[in-house]
Write a protein that holds these residues in place. Structure first.
Motif, PDB file in Angstrom:
ATOM      1  N   SER A 183       4.138  -8.032  -3.437  1.00 17.88           N
ATOM      2  CA  SER A 183       5.579  -7.551  -4.219  1.00 17.88           C
ATOM      3  C   SER A 183       5.737  -7.065  -5.396  1.00 17.88           C
ATOM      4  O   SER A 183       4.718  -7.138  -6.112  1.00 17.88           O
ATOM      5  N   LEU A 184       6.832  -6.318  -5.810  1.00 23.22           N
ATOM      6  CA  LEU A 184       6.815  -5.705  -7.030  1.00 23.22           C
ATOM      7  C   LEU A 184       7.670  -6.335  -8.055  1.00 23.22           C
ATOM      8  O   LEU A 184       8.649  -6.966  -7.724  1.00 23.22           O
TER       9      LEU A 184
ATOM     10  N   ILE B  80       2.139  -5.448 -10.005  1.00 22.44           N
ATOM     11  CA  ILE B  80       1.996  -5.873  -8.667  1.00 22.44           C
ATOM     12  C   ILE B  80       1.462  -7.148  -8.389  1.00 22.44           C
ATOM     13  O   ILE B  80       0.495  -7.629  -8.741  1.00 22.44           O
ATOM     14  N   HIS B  81       2.390  -7.977  -7.741  1.00 22.64           N
ATOM     15  CA  HIS B  81       1.867  -9.400  -7.276  1.00 22.64           C
ATOM     16  C   HIS B  81       1.469  -9.512  -5.869  1.00 22.64           C
ATOM     17  O   HIS B  81       2.088  -9.351  -4.791  1.00 22.64           O
TER      18      HIS B  81
ATOM     19  N   PHE C 175      16.719 -14.027   3.473  1.00 16.71           N
ATOM     20  CA  PHE C 175      16.595 -12.785   2.684  1.00 16.71           C
ATOM     21  C   PHE C 175      15.768 -12.766   1.856  1.00 16.71           C
ATOM     22  O   PHE C 175      15.934 -12.889   0.498  1.00 16.71           O
ATOM     23  N   GLU C 176      14.257 -12.750   2.301  1.00 11.98           N
ATOM     24  CA  GLU C 176      13.247 -13.056   1.214  1.00 11.98           C
ATOM     25  C   GLU C 176      13.052 -11.594   0.184  1.00 11.98           C
ATOM     26  O   GLU C 176      13.580 -10.659   0.663  1.00 11.98           O
ATOM     27  N   VAL C 177      12.345 -12.170  -0.810  1.00 15.03           N
ATOM     28  CA  VAL C 177      11.990 -11.135  -1.694  1.00 15.03           C
ATOM     29  C   VAL C 177      11.013 -10.114  -0.898  1.00 15.03           C
ATOM     30  O   VAL C 177      10.141 -10.310  -0.243  1.00 15.03           O
ATOM     31  N   PRO C 178      11.223  -8.811  -0.868  1.00 13.89           N
ATOM     32  CA  PRO C 178      10.561  -7.808  -0.179  1.00 13.89           C
ATOM     33  C   PRO C 178       9.082  -7.908  -0.473  1.00 13.89           C
ATOM     34  O   PRO C 178       8.652  -7.908  -1.589  1.00 13.89           O
ATOM     35  N   VAL C 179       8.068  -7.750   0.592  1.00 15.59           N
ATOM     36  CA  VAL C 179       6.877  -7.782   0.548  1.00 15.59           C
ATOM     37  C   VAL C 179       6.068  -6.647   1.315  1.00 15.59           C
ATOM     38  O   VAL C 179       6.582  -6.362   2.296  1.00 15.59           O
ATOM     39  N   PHE C 180       5.288  -6.091   0.648  1.00 21.22           N
ATOM     40  CA  PHE C 180       4.840  -4.814   1.311  1.00 21.22           C
ATOM     41  C   PHE C 180       3.555  -4.788   1.707  1.00 21.22           C
ATOM     42  O   PHE C 180       2.973  -5.636   1.115  1.00 21.22           O
ATOM     43  N   GLU C 181       2.995  -3.703   2.512  1.00 22.74           N
ATOM     44  CA  GLU C 181       1.527  -3.851   2.765  1.00 22.74           C
ATOM     45  C   GLU C 181       0.961  -2.403   2.078  1.00 22.74           C
ATOM     46  O   GLU C 181       1.749  -1.518   2.027  1.00 22.74           O
ATOM     47  N   LEU C 182      -0.345  -2.319   1.824  1.00 18.53           N
ATOM     48  CA  LEU C 182      -0.719  -0.890   1.542  1.00 18.53           C
ATOM     49  C   LEU C 182      -2.320  -1.426   1.900  1.00 18.53           C
ATOM     50  O   LEU C 182      -2.912  -2.577   1.936  1.00 18.53           O
ATOM     51  N   LYS C 183      -2.981  -0.281   2.416  1.00 15.62           N
ATOM     52  CA  LYS C 183      -4.496  -0.326   2.617  1.00 15.62           C
ATOM     53  C   LYS C 183      -5.167   0.079   1.257  1.00 15.62           C
ATOM     54  O   LYS C 183      -4.775   0.981   0.766  1.00 15.62           O
ATOM     55  N   ALA C 184      -6.364  -0.561   1.095  1.00 14.57           N
ATOM     56  CA  ALA C 184      -7.012  -0.337  -0.271  1.00 14.57           C
ATOM     57  C   ALA C 184      -8.308  -0.374   0.194  1.00 14.57           C
ATOM     58  O   ALA C 184      -9.117  -1.136   0.828  1.00 14.57           O
ATOM     59  N   LYS C 185      -9.111  -0.256  -1.365  1.00 14.63           N
ATOM     60  CA  LYS C 185     -10.721  -0.577  -1.292  1.00 14.63           C
ATOM     61  C   LYS C 185     -10.339  -1.393  -2.468  1.00 14.63           C
ATOM     62  O   LYS C 185      -9.768  -1.008  -3.455  1.00 14.63           O
TER      63      LYS C 185
END
Ligand SMILES: [Mn+2]
Length: 597
Positions: free
Chosen positions: A574-575, A588-589, A512-522
């Motif tokens: 993660s936030l 933002i980590h 039940f891990e800390v949520p990790v998200f993705e985003l695309k960026a430059k």
């Protein structure tokens, strides 16, 4: 090999992947009124399906399973109540790790503070990791037998299920042994000489939750005994409940890496225990909380408190940690904390050296195409090879066994094994034992981790057999380091409200891990900070500018930058929040950045 620096070893780059999730669970979360992001996060974590989703996320203490449903609980709690009523000498036997330490603290403090058992009628035994090994070992059994105040009842916690020969020795002189444990029952079955065996992994156990930690099994014994002592009029019917000992259970549960998803019991006790610790209900927590800013999280338990307590047991006995947990005054706790901090610093130095040496050996094996890594360091340290195995497993994304000479046993080496997603450690060790019954002197463990002892001369044979066992299990498993995420998070949802919503999913832990998200960026800028292994990264995504912190983004201050300005990237993050001049701000980590080509 001495003096090798990490940057000389070319390590594999992790890939960012979306964690598989169950669409039906996501639907269920949405119908229960969860925010869509939360419903999606939940759907990728194995909460029990038979419990309504909101209750599974935030179970209450009243949802805890009844102790008396556990096989042998009736018999065990009757015997313990009798020992208390008759003023018998009661022995407590545990291992030196955090689960063992907190089990010890649960048993001791309940006997003394809830059941009024005299302290001079309690005997504590903790195996010395380096010289006495795990469990109710021969040296520990001998110590108990030779104790001038020999107990007539012994309670084991977090071990004992595989210790029939020693339990038999104790039984011969009329010491009744109540085993409380959560490790898998060995092939030979439960220890028949024990007075009672409390273990939720017993095939005949009616408790219904095999995922609880050793400290929780110990706590359940005490909760059932409390009920018996009320029936016997030793305690008043309104005697305080044992919920005030769940702080210990919370720490042991998180540190022992049991599932925080599959067990609502684990979720309930960790959530409750966290608040006790945060409130400083004991001297030990008050001195620890003085070093923690803001709200205490389950990550603090896992990354700060657990390792601190564990460091003591790694290098010596764990009496320092247990005394710290049970400290009677803040003064006593303060000096205990100082000693633990010192041994933790020493532990980190030893560990860093051993991980570095192990890394280069591991790299050679990966280059040879090995699925599984087997590392033996003659100058290793059995106190840290579990952590070393875990680090190397993460870096290479392969099952890893890490060996060092067993102290006081010439020609024998002991190893810790750590597995990856989709792999069962104990099954692999069992397969090796089935194929080569002569080489494993002893082994045990569960899905994620295990331990074993070998003749030093059998190391090569073991390595090959372990490789075969791993290949047989992992035909469809992807090797190599993977950063699992909960999918894309739109930039406009990067705000404190989102973070607050996510924090309501606490407690986090294994599965039940800390949520990790993705985003695309430059990448707009990357600038090293601190000792040069951390960075602040400016990103641009969907027309928004943002900045994130990337801890340990490279191996040393002189390693190359992993990404460049203007690179198109995928960011896993993660936030978090930080407070600056009384203003709470979103942080933002960054977990990892992958360059898109
Ligand atoms: Mn345990």
């Amino acid at each position: 090999m001495n003096g090798i620096i990490l940057s000389e070893i070319k390590l594999p780059k992790p890939v960012i992947r979306v964690k598989p999730f169950q669409p039906s669970k996501e639907e269920e979360g949405l119908s229960a009124g969860l925010h869509p992001v939360l419903a999606r996060v939940i759907a990728a974590r194995p909460l029990p399906s038979e419990v309504p989703i909101l209750e599974a996320i935030s179970p209450r203490l009243k949802n805890l399973f009844a102790p008396l449903n556990m096989q042998d609980m009736d018999r065990a709690s009757d015997r313990l109540a009798q020992a208390i009523l008759q003023g018998e000498i009661i022995g407590i036997e545990t291992d030196h790790d955090c689960d063992g330490q907190t089990s010890h603290a649960v048993l001791y403090s309940t006997l003394v503070h809830h059941f009024n058992h005299p302290e001079d009628k309690i005997r504590s035994y903790i195996g010395h990791r380096l010289t006495e090994g795990y469990g109710l070992s021969e040296p520990v059994a001998t110590r108990i037998l030779e104790d001038v105040k020999r107990p007539s009842l012994l309670i084991t916690a977090d071990n004992g299920s595989s210790d029939e020969p020693r339990i038999q020795r104790l039984k011969e002189v009329n010491i009744d042994v109540i085993v409380t444990d959560h490790h898998e029952i060995p092939k030979e079955g439960i220890p028949m000489s024990a007075y009672a065996v409390l273990n939720p992994t017993r095939p005949d156990c009616g408790y219904g939750d095999p995922f609880i930690a050793g400290c929780m099994v110990a706590w359940l014994l005490m909760a059932a005994t409390r009920q018996k002592l009320i029936l016997n009029n030793h305690l008043k019917s309104n005697a305080p409940s044992l919920s005030n000992c769940l702080d210990f259970v919370a720490v042991g549960t998180i540190a022992d890496c049991v599932s925080i998803a599959r067990s609502i019991n684990n979720r309930a006790v960790v959530a409750y225990g966290l608040r006790l610790i945060e409130a400083g209900t004991r001297p030990c927590w008050r001195v620890i909380m003085a070093n923690i800013a803001g709200r205490l999280s389950s990550e603090d338990l896992g990354f700060k408190i657990g390792p601190l307590l564990n460091s003591d047991g790694r290098l010596s006995t764990a009496f320092g940690s247990v005394s710290f947990l049970l400290a009677k005054t803040d003064e006593e706790a303060k000096s205990g904390l100082l000693a633990l901090q010192n041994s933790n610093t020493e532990r980190k130095a030893i560990q860093q050296d051993i991980v570095l040496k192990g890394l280069s050996l591991a790299k050679e094996q990966v280059d040879k195409g090995r699925y599984a890594l087997c590392i033996y360091l003659k100058a290793g340290h059995t106190g840290v090879h579990g952590i070393a195995a875990s680090r190397i497993k993460d870096i290479f994304g392969r099952p890893t066994a890490f060996f060092a000479p067993k102290v006081g046993a010439a020609g024998i080496i002991s190893g810790s094994v750590r597995g990856i997603e989709g792999f069962h450690v104990r099954d692999a060790l069992q397969a090796v034992a089935d194929q080569h019954p002569e080489i494993l002197l002893g082994f045990g463990g569960h899905k994620g981790a295990g331990g074993l002892t070998l003749q030093e001369s059998a190391f090569e044979t073991f390595s090959l057999a372990f490789e075969t066992a791993c290949r047989a299990q992992m035909q469809f498993t992807q090797l190599g380091p993977i950063i699992w995420t909960d999918g894309f998070l739109p930039v406009k949802q990067l705000n404190l409200e989102m973070l607050d919503a996510l924090e309501r999913l606490e407690p986090f832990g294994r599965e039940f891990e800390v949520p990790v998200f993705e985003l695309k960026a430059k990448v707009k800028e990357i600038r090293a900070m601190g000792d040069g292994t951390h960075a602040r990264v400016q990103l641009e995504s969907e027309g928004f500018q943002m900045s994130g912190v990337w801890f340990k983004f490279r191996q040393s201050a002189t390693s190359a930058m992993p990404v460049q300005k203007e690179d198109a990237v995928k960011v896993a993050f993660s936030l978090k929040s930080s407070t600056y001049q009384n203003q709470r701000r979103l942080e933002i980590h960054i977990v990892h950045i992958e360059t898109l080509t």
